[in-house]
Scaffold this motif. Sequence first.
Motif, PDB file in Angstrom:
ATOM      1  N   GLY A   1       0.766  -1.235   0.000  1.00 26.75           N
ATOM      2  CA  GLY A   1       0.000   0.000   0.000  1.00 26.75           C
ATOM      3  C   GLY A   1       0.794   1.281   0.000  1.00 26.75           C
ATOM      4  N   GLY A   2       2.098   1.206   0.030  1.00 26.64           N
ATOM      5  CA  GLY A   2       2.872   2.427  -0.006  1.00 26.64           C
ATOM      6  C   GLY A   2       2.768   3.115  -1.355  1.00 26.64           C
ATOM      7  N   GLY A   3       3.262   4.352  -1.418  1.00 25.10           N
ATOM      8  CA  GLY A   3       3.235   5.080  -2.675  1.00 25.10           C
ATOM      9  C   GLY A   3       3.496   6.548  -2.472  1.00 25.10           C
ATOM     10  N   LEU A   4       3.191   7.309  -3.515  1.00 21.01           N
ATOM     11  CA  LEU A   4       3.389   8.758  -3.520  1.00 21.01           C
ATOM     12  C   LEU A   4       2.035   9.446  -3.342  1.00 21.01           C
ATOM     13  CD1 LEU A   4       5.163  11.279  -4.075  1.00 21.01           C
ATOM     14  CD2 LEU A   4       4.681  10.926  -6.516  1.00 21.01           C
ATOM     15  N   VAL A   5       1.981  10.396  -2.426  1.00 20.33           N
ATOM     16  CA  VAL A   5       0.739  11.109  -2.159  1.00 20.33           C
ATOM     17  C   VAL A   5       1.079  12.563  -1.862  1.00 20.33           C
ATOM     18  CG1 VAL A   5       0.768  10.514   0.296  1.00 20.33           C
ATOM     19  CG2 VAL A   5      -1.405  11.050  -0.812  1.00 20.33           C
ATOM     20  N   GLN A   6       0.160  13.453  -2.189  1.00 20.38           N
ATOM     21  CA  GLN A   6       0.378  14.865  -1.896  1.00 20.38           C
ATOM     22  C   GLN A   6       0.096  15.160  -0.427  1.00 20.38           C
ATOM     23  OE1 GLN A   6      -2.093  17.045  -4.706  1.00 20.38           O
ATOM     24  NE2 GLN A   6      -0.328  17.319  -6.072  1.00 20.38           N
ATOM     25  N   ALA A   7       0.723  16.180   0.072  1.00 18.38           N
ATOM     26  CA  ALA A   7       0.472  16.597   1.451  1.00 18.38           C
ATOM     27  C   ALA A   7      -1.012  16.879   1.648  1.00 18.38           C
ATOM     28  CB  ALA A   7       1.296  17.840   1.775  1.00 18.38           C
TER      29      ALA A   7
ATOM     30  N   TRP B   1       3.454  -0.676  13.964  1.00 13.05           N
ATOM     31  CA  TRP B   1       3.956  -0.016  12.760  1.00 13.05           C
ATOM     32  C   TRP B   1       5.092   0.914  13.184  1.00 13.05           C
ATOM     33  CZ3 TRP B   1       2.935  -1.035   7.766  1.00 13.05           C
ATOM     34  CH2 TRP B   1       1.764  -1.739   7.456  1.00 13.05           C
ATOM     35  N   PHE B   2       6.165   0.850  12.443  1.00 10.75           N
ATOM     36  CA  PHE B   2       7.318   1.719  12.636  1.00 10.75           C
ATOM     37  C   PHE B   2       7.660   2.370  11.301  1.00 10.75           C
ATOM     38  CE2 PHE B   2       8.941   0.470  16.881  1.00 10.75           C
ATOM     39  CZ  PHE B   2       8.113  -0.612  17.126  1.00 10.75           C
ATOM     40  N   ARG B   3       8.496   3.391  11.342  1.00  7.73           N
ATOM     41  CA  ARG B   3       8.935   4.019  10.099  1.00  7.73           C
ATOM     42  C   ARG B   3      10.378   4.489  10.241  1.00  7.73           C
ATOM     43  NH1 ARG B   3       5.119   9.462  10.301  1.00  7.73           N
ATOM     44  NH2 ARG B   3       6.248  10.553  11.984  1.00  7.73           N
TER      45      ARG B   3
ATOM     46  N   TYR C   1       7.861   2.378   5.812  1.00  6.90           N
ATOM     47  CA  TYR C   1       7.012   1.931   6.910  1.00  6.90           C
ATOM     48  C   TYR C   1       7.108   0.407   7.035  1.00  6.90           C
ATOM     49  CZ  TYR C   1       4.950   6.504   7.556  1.00  6.90           C
ATOM     50  OH  TYR C   1       4.760   7.845   7.850  1.00  6.90           O
ATOM     51  N   TYR C   2       7.281  -0.038   8.281  1.00  9.31           N
ATOM     52  CA  TYR C   2       7.438  -1.455   8.577  1.00  9.31           C
ATOM     53  C   TYR C   2       6.354  -1.915   9.547  1.00  9.31           C
ATOM     54  CZ  TYR C   2      12.246  -0.704   6.921  1.00  9.31           C
ATOM     55  OH  TYR C   2      13.355  -0.386   6.187  1.00  9.31           O
ATOM     56  N   CYS C   3       5.807  -3.096   9.318  1.00  5.90           N
ATOM     57  CA  CYS C   3       4.982  -3.695  10.356  1.00  5.90           C
ATOM     58  C   CYS C   3       5.825  -4.704  11.117  1.00  5.90           C
ATOM     59  CB  CYS C   3       3.711  -4.322   9.808  1.00  5.90           C
ATOM     60  SG  CYS C   3       3.920  -5.815   8.843  1.00  5.90           S
ATOM     61  N   ALA C   4       5.470  -4.912  12.357  1.00  8.45           N
ATOM     62  CA  ALA C   4       6.247  -5.765  13.241  1.00  8.45           C
ATOM     63  C   ALA C   4       5.305  -6.514  14.169  1.00  8.45           C
ATOM     64  CB  ALA C   4       7.236  -4.930  14.046  1.00  8.45           C
ATOM     65  N   ALA C   5       5.754  -7.674  14.636  1.00  8.52           N
ATOM     66  CA  ALA C   5       4.924  -8.526  15.485  1.00  8.52           C
ATOM     67  C   ALA C   5       5.699  -9.003  16.705  1.00  8.52           C
ATOM     68  CB  ALA C   5       4.429  -9.732  14.686  1.00  8.52           C
ATOM     69  N   LYS C   6       4.983  -9.177  17.797  1.00  5.70           N
ATOM     70  CA  LYS C   6       5.570  -9.733  19.014  1.00  5.70           C
ATOM     71  C   LYS C   6       4.478 -10.459  19.772  1.00  5.70           C
ATOM     72  CE  LYS C   6       5.901  -7.030  22.622  1.00  5.70           C
ATOM     73  NZ  LYS C   6       4.636  -7.264  23.337  1.00  5.70           N
TER      74      LYS C   6
ATOM     75  N   THR D   1       7.601  -0.763   3.258  1.00  2.88           N
ATOM     76  CA  THR D   1       6.983  -0.174   2.078  1.00  2.88           C
ATOM     77  C   THR D   1       7.199   1.345   2.133  1.00  2.88           C
ATOM     78  OG1 THR D   1       4.958  -0.043   0.751  1.00  2.88           O
ATOM     79  CG2 THR D   1       4.680   0.051   3.127  1.00  2.88           C
ATOM     80  N   GLN D   2       7.554   1.919   0.990  1.00  2.00           N
ATOM     81  CA  GLN D   2       7.898   3.330   0.934  1.00  2.00           C
ATOM     82  C   GLN D   2       6.650   4.205   0.862  1.00  2.00           C
ATOM     83  OE1 GLN D   2      11.102   4.963   0.867  1.00  2.00           O
ATOM     84  NE2 GLN D   2       9.805   6.785   1.104  1.00  2.00           N
ATOM     85  N   VAL D   3       6.614   5.209   1.698  1.00  4.42           N
ATOM     86  CA  VAL D   3       5.575   6.243   1.640  1.00  4.42           C
ATOM     87  C   VAL D   3       6.277   7.573   1.402  1.00  4.42           C
ATOM     88  CG1 VAL D   3       3.820   7.514   2.927  1.00  4.42           C
ATOM     89  CG2 VAL D   3       3.962   5.014   3.113  1.00  4.42           C
ATOM     90  N   THR D   4       5.881   8.249   0.337  1.00  2.20           N
ATOM     91  CA  THR D   4       6.458   9.546   0.014  1.00  2.20           C
ATOM     92  C   THR D   4       5.346  10.587  -0.064  1.00  2.20           C
ATOM     93  OG1 THR D   4       8.250   8.496  -1.241  1.00  2.20           O
ATOM     94  CG2 THR D   4       7.872  10.848  -1.613  1.00  2.20           C
ATOM     95  N   VAL D   5       5.488  11.630   0.738  1.00  2.00           N
ATOM     96  CA  VAL D   5       4.496  12.698   0.766  1.00  2.00           C
ATOM     97  C   VAL D   5       5.121  13.939   0.149  1.00  2.00           C
ATOM     98  CG1 VAL D   5       2.930  14.052   2.189  1.00  2.00           C
ATOM     99  CG2 VAL D   5       3.526  11.713   2.868  1.00  2.00           C
ATOM    100  N   SER D   6       4.545  14.386  -0.938  1.00  2.00           N
ATOM    101  CA  SER D   6       5.080  15.560  -1.626  1.00  2.00           C
ATOM    102  C   SER D   6       4.382  16.823  -1.130  1.00  2.00           C
ATOM    103  CB  SER D   6       4.892  15.418  -3.138  1.00  2.00           C
ATOM    104  OG  SER D   6       3.520  15.372  -3.455  1.00  2.00           O
TER     105      SER D   6
END
Length: 125
Positions: free
Chosen positions: A8-14, A36-38, A94-99, A119-124
């Motif tokens: 689900g990552g991608g490029l999105v405007q602010a 979730w971490f980033r 962004y990373y998901c993690a489990a414990k 997964t990369q999230v880029t906010v322009s």
Amino acid sequence: QAELEEHGGGLVQAGGSLKLSCAASGRLFGNYDMGWFRQAPGKEREFVAAISWSGRLTYYADSVKGRLTISRDNAKNTVSLQMNSLKSEDTAVYYCAAKYSRTWPSTSIYEYPDWGQGTQVTVSS
């Protein structure tokens, strides 16, 4: 041990929205707290949000409160991160993690043994 894969990552405007999902393999997904971490370029990986094994408890970093929402579907072995009102400073991998559920909340990367590939999230702006 859980195997995790983010989507689900991608490029999105602010100001825009994006929804991340994480699919987990393994029969014991319902026993895991999920996080979730980033990680932004040149910065350490940081905590974003966590959800308890039942979904009844959630916890957020101050920087994302009111804008990001974590949820899970134990029947589908998935955890999601709905991101609204995105800012340029949300740009990161962004990373998901489990414990296994032990302590709550868990915000340290060292408390989570299982990680997705990110997964990369880029906010322009």
